[in-house]
Design an enzyme around this catalytic site. Structure first.
Site, mmCIF file in Angstrom:
data_model
loop_
_atom_site.group_PDB
_atom_site.id
_atom_site.type_symbol
_atom_site.label_atom_id
_atom_site.label_comp_id
_atom_site.label_asym_id
_atom_site.label_seq_id
_atom_site.Cartn_x
_atom_site.Cartn_y
_atom_site.Cartn_z
ATOM 1 N N CYS A 1 -1.237 6.257 2.936
ATOM 2 C CA CYS A 1 0.089 6.440 3.555
ATOM 3 C C CYS A 1 0.552 7.882 3.365
ATOM 4 C CB CYS A 1 1.108 5.498 2.924
ATOM 5 S SG CYS A 1 0.711 3.764 3.090
ATOM 6 N N SER B 1 3.155 1.764 -2.115
ATOM 7 C CA SER B 1 3.566 2.008 -3.500
ATOM 8 C C SER B 1 2.398 2.087 -4.477
ATOM 9 C CB SER B 1 4.549 0.916 -3.956
ATOM 10 O OG SER B 1 5.699 0.926 -3.151
ATOM 11 N N ASP C 1 9.975 -3.495 -4.651
ATOM 12 C CA ASP C 1 10.210 -2.470 -5.678
ATOM 13 C C ASP C 1 11.408 -1.570 -5.384
ATOM 14 O OD1 ASP C 1 9.258 -0.621 -3.701
ATOM 15 O OD2 ASP C 1 7.203 -0.867 -4.410
ATOM 16 N N PRO D 1 0.311 -1.889 -8.337
ATOM 17 C CA PRO D 1 -0.838 -2.452 -7.615
ATOM 18 C C PRO D 1 -0.388 -3.307 -6.433
ATOM 19 C CG PRO D 1 -0.525 -3.562 -9.750
ATOM 20 C CD PRO D 1 0.460 -2.443 -9.695
ATOM 21 N N ASP D 2 -1.219 -3.355 -5.384
ATOM 22 C CA ASP D 2 -0.914 -4.253 -4.265
ATOM 23 C C ASP D 2 -1.528 -5.613 -4.552
ATOM 24 O OD1 ASP D 2 -3.607 -3.944 -3.731
ATOM 25 O OD2 ASP D 2 -3.370 -2.818 -1.880
ATOM 26 N N PHE D 3 -1.567 -6.495 -3.566
ATOM 27 C CA PHE D 3 -2.172 -7.817 -3.757
ATOM 28 C C PHE D 3 -3.674 -7.796 -3.458
ATOM 29 C CE2 PHE D 3 1.648 -10.906 -2.933
ATOM 30 C CZ PHE D 3 2.126 -10.621 -4.196
ATOM 31 N N ARG D 4 -4.040 -7.215 -2.291
ATOM 32 C CA ARG D 4 -5.354 -7.529 -1.731
ATOM 33 C C ARG D 4 -6.388 -6.411 -1.769
ATOM 34 N NH1 ARG D 4 -1.460 -10.195 1.181
ATOM 35 N NH2 ARG D 4 -1.683 -12.453 1.276
ATOM 36 N N THR E 1 -0.086 -2.069 4.681
ATOM 37 C CA THR E 1 -0.003 -3.537 4.653
ATOM 38 C C THR E 1 -1.257 -4.151 5.252
ATOM 39 O OG1 THR E 1 1.152 -5.488 5.511
ATOM 40 C CG2 THR E 1 1.400 -3.465 6.788
ATOM 41 N N SER E 2 -1.632 -5.326 4.716
ATOM 42 C CA SER E 2 -2.790 -6.029 5.281
ATOM 43 C C SER E 2 -2.381 -6.863 6.497
ATOM 44 C CB SER E 2 -3.419 -6.936 4.220
ATOM 45 O OG SER E 2 -2.467 -7.896 3.796
ATOM 46 N N GLY F 1 0.809 -1.221 0.000
ATOM 47 C CA GLY F 1 0.000 0.000 0.000
ATOM 48 C C GLY F 1 0.844 1.273 0.000
ATOM 49 N N GLN G 1 8.053 -5.213 3.076
ATOM 50 C CA GLN G 1 7.633 -6.423 2.363
ATOM 51 C C GLN G 1 7.711 -6.188 0.865
ATOM 52 O OE1 GLN G 1 3.883 -8.280 4.505
ATOM 53 N NE2 GLN G 1 3.893 -6.091 4.700
ATOM 54 N N ASN G 2 7.971 -4.945 0.487
ATOM 55 C CA ASN G 2 7.935 -4.604 -0.929
ATOM 56 C C ASN G 2 9.215 -5.024 -1.629
ATOM 57 O OD1 ASN G 2 5.486 -3.579 -0.397
ATOM 58 N ND2 ASN G 2 6.124 -1.432 -0.363
ATOM 59 N N HIS H 1 11.150 -9.464 1.773
ATOM 60 C CA HIS H 1 10.700 -10.354 0.699
ATOM 61 C C HIS H 1 11.537 -10.191 -0.568
ATOM 62 C CE1 HIS H 1 6.488 -10.613 2.772
ATOM 63 N NE2 HIS H 1 7.447 -11.233 3.435
ATOM 64 N N CYS I 1 23.424 -23.433 -20.481
ATOM 65 C CA CYS I 1 22.718 -23.451 -19.181
ATOM 66 C C CYS I 1 21.205 -23.437 -19.382
ATOM 67 C CB CYS I 1 23.157 -22.284 -18.308
ATOM 68 S SG CYS I 1 22.218 -22.179 -16.769
HETATM 69 P P1 CNA Z 1 -1.563 -6.382 0.543
HETATM 70 O O1 CNA Z 1 -1.937 -7.646 1.221
HETATM 71 O O2 CNA Z 1 -1.957 -6.201 -0.864
HETATM 72 O O3 CNA Z 1 -2.183 -5.217 1.452
HETATM 73 C C1 CNA Z 1 -2.071 -3.865 1.105
HETATM 74 C C2 CNA Z 1 -2.736 -3.052 2.193
HETATM 75 O O4 CNA Z 1 -2.465 -1.701 1.935
HETATM 76 C C3 CNA Z 1 -4.246 -3.207 2.265
HETATM 77 O O5 CNA Z 1 -4.654 -3.290 3.613
HETATM 78 C C4 CNA Z 1 -4.783 -1.921 1.603
HETATM 79 O O6 CNA Z 1 -5.996 -1.512 2.172
HETATM 80 C C5 CNA Z 1 -3.697 -0.956 1.961
HETATM 81 N N1 CNA Z 1 -3.506 0.128 1.002
HETATM 82 C C6 CNA Z 1 -3.547 0.099 -0.361
HETATM 83 N N2 CNA Z 1 -3.246 1.305 -0.877
HETATM 84 C C7 CNA Z 1 -3.001 2.115 0.185
HETATM 85 C C8 CNA Z 1 -2.627 3.474 0.315
HETATM 86 N N3 CNA Z 1 -2.412 4.259 -0.753
HETATM 87 N N4 CNA Z 1 -2.462 3.980 1.552
HETATM 88 C C9 CNA Z 1 -2.669 3.209 2.650
HETATM 89 N N5 CNA Z 1 -3.032 1.911 2.591
HETATM 90 C C10 CNA Z 1 -3.175 1.375 1.379
HETATM 91 O O7 CNA Z 1 0.011 -6.129 0.626
HETATM 92 P P2 CNA Z 1 1.042 -6.533 1.789
HETATM 93 O O8 CNA Z 1 2.250 -5.752 1.546
HETATM 94 O O9 CNA Z 1 0.415 -6.496 3.118
HETATM 95 O O10 CNA Z 1 1.312 -8.060 1.441
HETATM 96 C C11 CNA Z 1 2.564 -8.587 1.412
HETATM 97 C C12 CNA Z 1 2.999 -9.010 0.009
HETATM 98 C C13 CNA Z 1 2.633 -8.038 -1.061
HETATM 99 C C14 CNA Z 1 4.490 -9.049 -0.027
HETATM 100 O O11 CNA Z 1 4.936 -10.359 -0.190
HETATM 101 C C15 CNA Z 1 4.938 -8.170 -1.209
HETATM 102 O O12 CNA Z 1 6.062 -8.671 -1.873
HETATM 103 C C16 CNA Z 1 3.764 -8.122 -2.071
HETATM 104 N N6 CNA Z 1 3.657 -7.003 -3.053
HETATM 105 C C17 CNA Z 1 4.625 -6.042 -3.150
HETATM 106 C C18 CNA Z 1 4.489 -5.006 -4.062
HETATM 107 C C19 CNA Z 1 5.564 -3.950 -4.176
HETATM 108 O O13 CNA Z 1 6.749 -4.260 -4.014
HETATM 109 N N7 CNA Z 1 5.199 -2.706 -4.447
HETATM 110 C C20 CNA Z 1 3.359 -4.948 -4.870
HETATM 111 C C21 CNA Z 1 2.387 -5.961 -4.757
HETATM 112 C C22 CNA Z 1 2.550 -6.975 -3.836
#
Ligand code: CNA
Length: 318
Positions: A288, A43, A125, A49-52, A220-221, A41, A122-123, A142, A182
Site C-alpha cells: 500500500c 496496517s 485499529d 498482522p493481518d488475517f490471511r 484487503t483480500s 494490509g 474493515q480495520n 467492522h 455486574c
Molecule cells: P486479510 O484477509 O488478512 O487480507 C489482507 C490482504 O492485504 C491480503 O490480500 C494481503 O496480501 C494484503 N497485504 C498484506 N500486507 C500488505 C501490504 N503491506 N501492502 C499491500 N497489501 C498487503 O484482511 P482483510 O482486511 O481483507 O480482512 C478483513 C478482516 C481483517 C476484517 O474483519 C478486519 O477487522 C480484520 N483485521 C483487521 C486488522 C486491523 O484493524 N489492522 C488486523 C487484522 C485483521
C-alpha cells in the site's frame, strides 16, 4: 442498493489500465468523489498482522489455541463460549506503538484536497482517524478497538480502561465493575463474524457507491461479505484501482461467492484486470505504501505526502 452493472454500455474512462492513467484521470479534474476501501494490509507496515497473509497473518499463528478453525477466534458464538484466546491475542497486540502508515496519510491527503467522498475501512485499529481523517469521512465497517462495552449492562469503557483491565488482570478475561455485581464480559466494539455491521455502513454506502467516480481498494483480500460486495455497486464506468500484494476480487476468489452475490442481486462478475473485456479495473501489485508513493509522485503530491507522514503521531492507548 441495486447493482447497476452493464459493462456493454459503460463509458471507458481510463486510456489504459495503468496507474499513470489513473493519475491522469485524477489530474483531469473530472474525478471529484474518490472512495477508498481498505483492509488489514494497510496496517501491516505499522506492525499489526493481518488475517490471511501466509506465514505472518494471524490465521497462520493460532495453533496453540486448538481452535476448530482459525476464523472461530473472531466469531461471536465461539467468543461467547471461549473468550480467552481472543483476549490473549489482544494482550499481545496492546500497548505497542502503532503509527499510521504512508497509505493512511494518502487518504488524509485526498480528504485535504476535497477529493475524498468516504473511506470504508474493515480495520479496527483507527489508524486512519489517527492520521487525521475526519470522522464524517470514515466508515469503520467492522467497528473499533478504541471503545469497548460490557456485554451485560452495556457500560462503556475507554481504550485506557480496557488497556488496564487487560494488562493488570493477569490471564483472566476483562469483566465489568461499573455496576455493582455486574461482572459482565467487556468486549471491544469490533464486529465479530456473526454480528451486524454498524448502521452507518448501510446508511452511507447506499448513497455513496453510485456517486463514486474512482474506487481505490488497498490491503484487503476482499473475502469478507458484505464489505467485499461494495465494488459491485459503483457505476459501470467507475474506474477501480487495486493496490495489494496479491490480485484479489476476481470472480472465483471467494468460496461460495457466486451464491452470496446471487442472494445480494449482484450481477457484476468481479474485478476484471486482464480479460479481453477489461476496461476499468487496474491492479498494482505492491505494498500500500509503495503504491500510494508512486501515485503521489505521478500527481506531484510527494512533498505533501511526505510532510503528513513525517508529522503524524502514533496512536495512544488512553
Ligand atoms: P486479510 O484477509 O488478512 O487480507 C489482507 C490482504 O492485504 C491480503 O490480500 C494481503 O496480501 C494484503 N497485504 C498484506 N500486507 C500488505 C501490504 N503491506 N501492502 C499491500 N497489501 C498487503 O484482511 P482483510 O482486511 O481483507 O480482512 C478483513 C478482516 C481483517 C476484517 O474483519 C478486519 O477487522 C480484520 N483485521 C483487521 C486488522 C486491523 O484493524 N489492522 C488486523 C487484522 C485483521
Amino acid at each position: 442498493m441495486g447493482s447497476s452493472y452493464s459493462s456493454s454500455r459503460a463509458e471507458k474512462i481510463l486510456d489504459d489500465l495503468t496507474l499513470e492513467s489513473v493519475a491522469d484521470y485524477i489530474k483531469s479534474g473530472k474525478c471529484q468523489n474518490i472512495i477508498t476501501m481498505i483492509g488489514a494490509g494497510m496496517s501491516t507496515a505499522a506492525g499489526i498482522p493481518d488475517f490471511r497473509s501466509p506465514g505472518s497473518g494471524l490465521y497462520d499463528n493460532l495453533g496453540k489455541y486448538n481452535l476448530p478453525f482459525p476464523q472461530a477466534m473472531f466469531e461471536i458464538h465461539y467468543f461467547k463460549r471461549h473468550p480467552e484466546p481472543f483476549y490473549d491475542i489482544a494482550r499481545q497486540l496492546i500497548d505497542r506503538e502503532y503509527k499510521p502508515t504512508k497509505a493512511h496519510c494518502f487518504i488524509k491527503l485526498l480528504s485535504d484536497k476535497g477529493l475524498l467522498l468516504r473511506n470504508y475501512s474493515q480495520n479496527v485499529d483507527g489508524l486512519e482517524i489517527q492520521a487525521g481523517l475526519p470522522d464524517k469521512l470514515n466508515v469503520e465497517a467492522h467497528g473499533t478497538i478504541r471503545t469497548s462495552t460490557c456485554m451485560k449492562c452495556k457500560a462503556a469503557y475507554s481504550m485506557g480502561e480496557m488497556r488496564e483491565k487487560l494488562l493488570d488482570g493477569g490471564e483472566g478475561v476483562p469483566t465489568c465493575d461499573k455496576k455493582e455485581g455486574c461482572l459482565g464480559l467487556i468486549k471491544p466494539d469490533v464486529v465479530l463474524f456473526g454480528e451486524a455491521l454498524p448502521r452507518r455502513y448501510a446508511q452511507y454506502s447506499n448513497s455513496d457507491m453510485g456517486r463514486c467516480d474512482l474506487l481505490i481498494i488497498m490491503g484487503t483480500s476482499l473475502q469478507v461479505y458484505p464489505f467485499c460486495g461494495l465494488p459491485h455497486y459503483t457505476q459501470p464506468s467507475c474506474p477501480r484501482l487495486l493496490i495489494n500484494l496479491m490480485k484479489v476480487g476476481q470472480d472465483p476468489d471467494v468460496p461460495s461467492g457466486w451464491f452470496i452475490r446471487k442472494m445480494m442481486g449482484i450481477k457484476d462478475p468481479g474485478l476484471d484486470f486482464d480479460s479481453s473485456h477489461a476496461y476499468r479495473d487496474v491492479f498494482v501489485q505492491t505494498t500500500c505504501d509503495a503504491g500510494v508513493e508512486k501515485l503521489a509522485s505521478l500527481l506531484g503530491w510527494t512533498d505533501e505526502l511526505n510532510k503528513l507522514t513525517a508529522e503524524v503521531k502514533p496512536m495512544t492507548w488512553s
